[in-house]
Enzyme design. Structure first.
Site, short mmCIF file in Angstrom:
data_model
loop_
_atom_site.label_atom_id
_atom_site.label_comp_id
_atom_site.label_asym_id
_atom_site.label_seq_id
_atom_site.Cartn_x
_atom_site.Cartn_y
_atom_site.Cartn_z
N HIS A 1 -52.02 24.95 16.09
CA HIS A 1 -50.72 25.42 15.63
C HIS A 1 -50.87 26.28 14.38
O HIS A 1 -51.92 26.29 13.74
CB HIS A 1 -49.79 24.23 15.31
N LYS B 1 -47.33 24.31 9.95
CA LYS B 1 -46.95 23.03 10.57
C LYS B 1 -47.40 21.88 9.69
O LYS B 1 -48.57 21.80 9.28
CB LYS B 1 -47.54 22.91 11.97
#
Length: 235
Positions: A133, A137
């Site tokens: 990600h 995040k």
């Protein structure tokens, strides 16, 4: 449909764009400085929460107390999930939590469970997961990765997942944070002679937002606690 957005970052803006395209009205954009008591709840049909792990539980329970159904895509707060469910049922509210609202990912969840069942009696393979990600995040592993791991555990002899040094009966997860990657999840079963791998790659955030709006459209007018399996008729 009149939608209140709890959290107005990148996902909030994407939800606004797609919701408006589908003919809905964004009647409130709630961020960290918003006074929740000043909102006109009579004008809100549903709330969609993509806020932060620290704020999500408070946002969700506040909406239940005001009679507002909730779609939640915020991860990292699930230690209090059962409390939220209990309050939803007590208030006769409506709730869908999803670690990932992408329609493709929810189909991937079912594919993952099916593969886990097929591999459960084959002793020579060890499973490993990897998720990638963007650097913004907060939580690791992702909520999606945890859902995938739980799907394997439900259908195999694995009993837990772990980020570092998994034991024989634990699923190893590698969590990578780089660039602006929307989300990539892969599951590999490896033996000495070959590997079997399934993978989902998100090209952008549009799929997450679209799925959340579709879930909201489905939930309005209902009572109870549901999941994307219900929305997609996968139960």
């Amino acid at each position: 449909m009149n939608i209140a957005l709890f959290g107005y970052g990148k996902m909030g803006r994407m939800l606004e764009q797609i919701g408006t395209q589908r003919g809905h009205n964004i009647v409130a954009k709630i961020d960290v400085d918003t006074n929740l008591e000043e909102l006109d709840y009579s004008a809100i049909d549903i709330a969609i929460d993509f806020s932060t792990p620290d704020a999500a539980f408070g946002n969700i329970t506040h909406c239940f107390n005001k009679g507002i159904p909730v779609i939640s895509g915020t991860t990292g707060w699930l230690a209090k999930y059962e409390e939220a469910v209990a309050l939803c049922n007590e208030k006769k509210g409506a709730f869908i939590y999803g670690s990932n609202f992408s329609l493709g990912v929810n189909l991937f969840f079912e594919l993952n469970k099916k593969l886990a069942k097929l591999m459960a009696n084959v002793q020579d393979y060890k499973v490993h997961m990897e998720e990638i990600h963007h650097i913004h995040k907060i939580d690791a592993p992702s909520g999606t990765a945890i859902t995938l791991a739980e799907g394997i555990i439900e259908n195999s002899s694995y009993v837990n997942w772990k980020l570092v040094a998994p034991t024989e009966n634990e699923i190893g997860i590698t969590a990578i944070r780089e660039g602006e990657v929307p989300g990539t999840h892969s599951i590999a079963y490896q033996s000495d002679v070959d590997s079997i791998e399934i993978k989902h790659t998100a090209h952008n955030r549009n799929g997450f937002a679209l799925g959340a709006i579709i879930a909201a459209e489905w939930l309005v007018g209902k009572t109870g606690v549901y999941s994307m399996k219900d929305v997609l008729n996968l139960s």
